[in-house]
Design a protein around this motif. Sequence first.
Motif, mmCIF file in Angstrom:
data_model
loop_
_atom_site.group_PDB
_atom_site.id
_atom_site.type_symbol
_atom_site.label_atom_id
_atom_site.label_comp_id
_atom_site.label_asym_id
_atom_site.label_seq_id
_atom_site.Cartn_x
_atom_site.Cartn_y
_atom_site.Cartn_z
ATOM 1 N N GLY A 1 -4.982 -0.024 9.912
ATOM 2 C CA GLY A 1 -3.587 -0.533 9.509
ATOM 3 C C GLY A 1 -3.780 -1.053 8.082
ATOM 4 N N HIS A 2 -4.397 -0.574 7.225
ATOM 5 C CA HIS A 2 -4.590 -0.760 5.792
ATOM 6 C C HIS A 2 -3.365 -0.572 5.259
ATOM 7 C CE1 HIS A 2 -8.539 -2.562 6.047
ATOM 8 N NE2 HIS A 2 -8.966 -1.206 6.708
ATOM 9 N N MET A 3 -2.769 -1.085 4.109
ATOM 10 C CA MET A 3 -1.631 -1.084 3.132
ATOM 11 C C MET A 3 -2.165 0.074 2.222
ATOM 12 S SD MET A 3 0.928 -2.463 4.715
ATOM 13 C CE MET A 3 2.035 -2.145 3.389
ATOM 14 N N VAL A 4 -1.306 1.035 1.989
ATOM 15 C CA VAL A 4 -1.485 1.856 0.866
ATOM 16 C C VAL A 4 -0.200 1.915 -0.097
ATOM 17 C CG1 VAL A 4 -1.608 4.334 0.634
ATOM 18 C CG2 VAL A 4 -2.708 3.175 2.485
ATOM 19 N N THR A 5 -0.460 2.087 -1.464
ATOM 20 C CA THR A 5 0.663 2.140 -2.423
ATOM 21 C C THR A 5 0.674 3.397 -3.019
ATOM 22 O OG1 THR A 5 0.147 -0.093 -3.099
ATOM 23 C CG2 THR A 5 1.324 1.177 -4.476
ATOM 24 N N ILE A 6 1.861 4.017 -2.853
ATOM 25 C CA ILE A 6 2.206 5.469 -3.539
ATOM 26 C C ILE A 6 2.740 5.372 -4.782
ATOM 27 C CG2 ILE A 6 3.033 7.756 -3.176
ATOM 28 C CD1 ILE A 6 3.075 7.096 -0.063
ATOM 29 N N PHE A 7 2.231 5.857 -5.794
ATOM 30 C CA PHE A 7 2.843 5.745 -7.129
ATOM 31 C C PHE A 7 3.221 7.125 -7.219
ATOM 32 C CE2 PHE A 7 -0.423 2.263 -7.158
ATOM 33 C CZ PHE A 7 0.290 1.542 -8.059
ATOM 34 N N SER A 8 4.782 7.260 -7.644
ATOM 35 C CA SER A 8 5.142 8.442 -7.875
ATOM 36 C C SER A 8 5.865 8.556 -9.074
ATOM 37 C CB SER A 8 6.242 8.734 -6.674
ATOM 38 O OG SER A 8 7.400 7.789 -6.697
ATOM 39 N N ASN A 9 6.349 9.963 -9.593
ATOM 40 C CA ASN A 9 7.127 9.713 -10.846
ATOM 41 C C ASN A 9 6.307 9.373 -12.240
ATOM 42 O OD1 ASN A 9 9.340 11.248 -9.822
ATOM 43 N ND2 ASN A 9 10.013 9.175 -9.019
ATOM 44 N N LYS A 10 5.135 9.728 -12.214
ATOM 45 C CA LYS A 10 4.201 9.337 -13.476
ATOM 46 C C LYS A 10 4.108 7.696 -13.351
ATOM 47 C CE LYS A 10 5.388 13.499 -15.919
ATOM 48 N NZ LYS A 10 5.650 13.919 -17.268
ATOM 49 N N GLY A 11 4.064 7.224 -12.351
ATOM 50 C CA GLY A 11 3.568 5.802 -12.078
ATOM 51 C C GLY A 11 4.948 4.946 -12.357
ATOM 52 N N LYS A 12 5.995 5.484 -12.533
ATOM 53 C CA LYS A 12 7.376 4.796 -12.813
ATOM 54 C C LYS A 12 7.737 4.043 -11.414
ATOM 55 C CE LYS A 12 9.056 7.758 -16.550
ATOM 56 N NZ LYS A 12 10.121 8.583 -16.953
ATOM 57 N N ASN A 13 7.575 4.708 -10.324
ATOM 58 C CA ASN A 13 7.983 3.931 -8.927
ATOM 59 C C ASN A 13 6.674 3.893 -8.304
ATOM 60 O OD1 ASN A 13 9.937 6.598 -9.762
ATOM 61 N ND2 ASN A 13 11.068 4.464 -9.465
ATOM 62 N N GLN B 1 13.236 8.766 -4.400
ATOM 63 C CA GLN B 1 12.182 8.931 -5.580
ATOM 64 C C GLN B 1 10.844 9.541 -5.364
ATOM 65 O OE1 GLN B 1 12.479 5.078 -7.155
ATOM 66 N NE2 GLN B 1 14.276 5.458 -8.465
ATOM 67 N N VAL B 2 10.149 9.060 -4.253
ATOM 68 C CA VAL B 2 8.978 9.744 -3.680
ATOM 69 C C VAL B 2 9.020 11.278 -3.411
ATOM 70 C CG1 VAL B 2 7.244 9.657 -2.029
ATOM 71 C CG2 VAL B 2 8.008 7.616 -3.007
ATOM 72 N N LEU B 3 10.242 11.397 -2.688
ATOM 73 C CA LEU B 3 10.307 12.981 -2.203
ATOM 74 C C LEU B 3 10.571 13.611 -3.441
ATOM 75 C CD1 LEU B 3 12.520 12.434 0.876
ATOM 76 C CD2 LEU B 3 10.305 13.160 0.896
ATOM 77 N N GLY B 4 10.996 13.457 -4.659
ATOM 78 C CA GLY B 4 11.505 14.021 -5.695
ATOM 79 C C GLY B 4 10.298 14.066 -6.700
ATOM 80 N N VAL C 1 -5.016 11.932 -4.873
ATOM 81 C CA VAL C 1 -3.684 12.595 -5.319
ATOM 82 C C VAL C 1 -3.135 13.716 -4.514
ATOM 83 C CG1 VAL C 1 -2.719 13.684 -7.375
ATOM 84 C CG2 VAL C 1 -4.517 11.956 -7.795
ATOM 85 N N THR C 2 -1.823 13.880 -4.138
ATOM 86 C CA THR C 2 -1.410 14.840 -3.700
ATOM 87 C C THR C 2 -0.202 15.492 -4.387
ATOM 88 O OG1 THR C 2 0.536 13.551 -2.274
ATOM 89 C CG2 THR C 2 -1.781 13.608 -1.403
ATOM 90 N N GLY C 3 0.017 16.610 -3.746
ATOM 91 C CA GLY C 3 1.333 17.209 -4.374
ATOM 92 C C GLY C 3 2.805 16.653 -4.033
ATOM 93 N N ALA C 4 3.662 17.357 -3.681
ATOM 94 C CA ALA C 4 5.052 16.739 -3.255
ATOM 95 C C ALA C 4 4.989 16.354 -1.894
ATOM 96 C CB ALA C 4 6.123 17.815 -3.428
ATOM 97 N N LEU C 5 5.593 15.332 -1.235
ATOM 98 C CA LEU C 5 5.449 14.801 -0.029
ATOM 99 C C LEU C 5 7.068 15.462 0.548
ATOM 100 C CD1 LEU C 5 4.612 11.287 -0.419
ATOM 101 C CD2 LEU C 5 3.049 13.261 -0.247
ATOM 102 N N SER C 6 7.004 15.672 1.885
ATOM 103 C CA SER C 6 8.088 16.267 2.405
ATOM 104 C C SER C 6 8.542 15.019 3.779
ATOM 105 C CB SER C 6 7.827 17.555 3.331
ATOM 106 O OG SER C 6 6.733 17.349 4.135
ATOM 107 N N LYS C 7 9.747 15.243 3.949
ATOM 108 C CA LYS C 7 10.200 14.225 4.987
ATOM 109 C C LYS C 7 10.086 14.887 6.455
ATOM 110 C CE LYS C 7 14.610 11.823 6.393
ATOM 111 N NZ LYS C 7 15.776 11.420 6.010
ATOM 112 N N VAL C 8 9.437 14.124 7.490
ATOM 113 C CA VAL C 8 9.389 14.853 8.876
ATOM 114 C C VAL C 8 9.822 13.377 9.589
ATOM 115 C CG1 VAL C 8 7.275 16.328 8.188
ATOM 116 C CG2 VAL C 8 6.931 13.962 8.866
#
Length: 231
Positions: free
Chosen positions: A18-30, A59-62, A80-87
Amino acid sequence: MTSPAEIAQHLTNIAKHGHMVTIFSNKGKNFILTKILDVDFKNGVFTVDWGAEEESNNQVLGSERNVFVCSPDGVKTQFVTGALSKVIVDGQPAFAADLPEQVIKLQRREFFRIQTPLGTPVFCHVEDYGQRAIDLALFDISVGGMSLWLPDVSTLGFDIGQQYHKCTLDLKPIGVLQIGIEVRHRLASRLRNDTEAMRIGCSYLNLTPKMETMIQRYVGFLERERRAMFG
């Protein structure tokens, strides 16, 4: 690590604990704070919990490139991953992504550390400081520890290795953190008004996943406030 099996196992362990994870998206802006829900090694994908704010989720999805950072057991993990999708997972929205091709583990205990605002200082209330309690101003904080200012360079106690088990911090607006600390280092500093000050670096005692989550949420809150102020 680059082995798909090792990567899947490592991410599975992160999800299991259950470790928390931070996702940085849009070149670190979000960024958003979340957790890994499941890892499907056979199909090469993993799922991540939906964030608390809908705008941040969109913003993450984009974002075409997303950087994941977490610190299981104090060891920083980044990939690092590519684009994420909603499921939909168990009737709730979630993110899905292909398993990363590489996971970087920093064996040193490194954490994103952020200074607390001067305008609204946070104090660490140390209840078991000798015969009376004492309040120390918080200088900075991370999941790995925090730094506190001693009110006077001649303040007794707070020697390296000394432990205090009844400490309280009001991390507004996240909540009240009750934790123990151990002094790891002392640093003499000179302030702008030319007075001497002593800063002590502390690690946490008996940090639980719930406490870790609270600290990460508070660090994220301070980072959002800082970004909003400076643009």
